[in-house]
Design a protein around this motif. Structure first.
Motif, PDB file in Angstrom:
ATOM      1  N   LEU A  32       0.870  -1.168   0.000  1.00 54.05           N
ATOM      2  CA  LEU A  32       0.000   0.000   0.000  1.00 54.05           C
ATOM      3  C   LEU A  32       0.911   1.224   0.000  1.00 54.05           C
ATOM      4  N   ILE A  33       0.772   2.059  -1.014  1.00 50.80           N
ATOM      5  CA  ILE A  33       1.589   3.260  -1.097  1.00 50.80           C
ATOM      6  C   ILE A  33       0.946   4.343  -0.242  1.00 50.80           C
ATOM      7  N   ILE A  34       1.670   4.754   0.791  1.00 57.57           N
ATOM      8  CA  ILE A  34       1.210   5.791   1.705  1.00 57.57           C
ATOM      9  C   ILE A  34       1.929   7.106   1.405  1.00 57.57           C
ATOM     10  N   GLN A  61      -6.875   5.463  -0.214  1.00 60.09           N
ATOM     11  CA  GLN A  61      -8.097   6.055  -0.731  1.00 60.09           C
ATOM     12  C   GLN A  61      -8.108   7.549  -0.434  1.00 60.09           C
ATOM     13  N   VAL A  62      -8.330   8.349  -1.472  1.00 60.38           N
ATOM     14  CA  VAL A  62      -8.318   9.797  -1.328  1.00 60.38           C
ATOM     15  C   VAL A  62      -9.612  10.249  -0.650  1.00 60.38           C
ATOM     16  N   GLY A  63      -9.460  11.093   0.358  1.00 61.05           N
ATOM     17  CA  GLY A  63     -10.617  11.646   1.053  1.00 61.05           C
ATOM     18  C   GLY A  63     -10.991  13.005   0.503  1.00 61.05           C
ATOM     19  N   ASN A  72      -7.871   7.391   6.260  1.00 52.98           N
ATOM     20  CA  ASN A  72      -8.119   6.167   5.491  1.00 52.98           C
ATOM     21  C   ASN A  72      -6.972   5.162   5.588  1.00 52.98           C
ATOM     22  N   ILE A  73      -5.795   5.597   6.030  1.00 54.61           N
ATOM     23  CA  ILE A  73      -4.630   4.711   6.048  1.00 54.61           C
ATOM     24  C   ILE A  73      -4.873   3.435   6.853  1.00 54.61           C
ATOM     25  N   PRO A  74      -5.307   3.500   8.120  1.00 53.29           N
ATOM     26  CA  PRO A  74      -5.518   2.245   8.865  1.00 53.29           C
ATOM     27  C   PRO A  74      -6.551   1.319   8.210  1.00 53.29           C
ATOM     28  N   LYS A  75      -7.622   1.900   7.711  1.00 53.53           N
ATOM     29  CA  LYS A  75      -8.663   1.105   7.040  1.00 53.53           C
ATOM     30  C   LYS A  75      -8.091   0.436   5.793  1.00 53.53           C
TER      31      LYS A  75
END
Length: 188
Positions: A32-34, A61-63, A72-75
């Motif tokens: 996952l690219i953070i 996922q962009v908010g 959204n990172i943890p999800k």
């Protein structure tokens, strides 16, 4: 003035080739690219290495705004279940803070147990190169127990498949590196 340097296509492919001599990635792996997508670290390690192996790459996922995206990172980590994550020290510190906050919320007993587990793991691992050597071999069953009852649950919050972090972008604090090594997610 910009501090950047010109990078050729061959710079990128050479980095991919060299990185793959250090880590065995196959088409079953996920990441996952953070990190920001305009950074060469995210390109080379996050995209190009994975593409060269036919592996899976996901992005956060962009908010509606930057804070929503961060939330959204943890999800997304739980959804993607990455095998490795790219990190910068600031992000790793934030992960550690969130882990410690979650432990504290479970109560004093859990917090004390976690702190004792960390001290035990640190003693067992020493500098990493002499892990479990000498008298430290006596700590192995205790470290295994802590891994089963504590650290595995922490790793589950990272999707349960996370094998390591790759750090870059700034100097990595050795204490932060020791922490993640102790909980079973080494940071390289």
């Amino acid at each position: 003035d910009p501090k950047g340097v010109v990078l050729t296509h061959r710079n990128y492919t050479a980095n991919v080739e060299q990185a793959l001599t250090l880590v065995a990635i196959d088409q079953t792996w996920r990441t996952l690219i953070i990190l920001p997508l305009d950074h060469c670290f995210a390109h080379v390690v996050g995209f190009y290495i994975m593409m060269s192996r036919g592996a899976t790459v996901a992005t956060v996922q962009v908010g509606r705004n930057p804070m929503d995206t961060l939330k959204n990172i943890p999800k997304n980590i739980k959804e993607v279940r990455p095998h490795f994550l790219l990190s910068v020290p600031a992000l790793a510190k934030n992960f550690r803070k969130n882990i410690e906050t979650s432990i504290r919320k479970k109560g004093k007993t859990t917090e004390r147990l976690f702190k004792f587990a960390l001290k035990t793991s640190y003693a067992y691992q020493a500098d990493g190169y002499t892990k479990g050597k000498g008298w430290r071999c006596l700590l192995k069953p205790l470290v295994a127990l802590f891994d089963k009852i504590l650290y595995s649950k922490v790793r589950e919050a990272f999707g349960g498949e996370l094998q390591f972090f790759i750090g870059g972008g700034a100097l990595l604090d050795s204490e932060l590196q020791r922490f993640f090594y102790a909980i079973g997610i080494p940071m390289f």
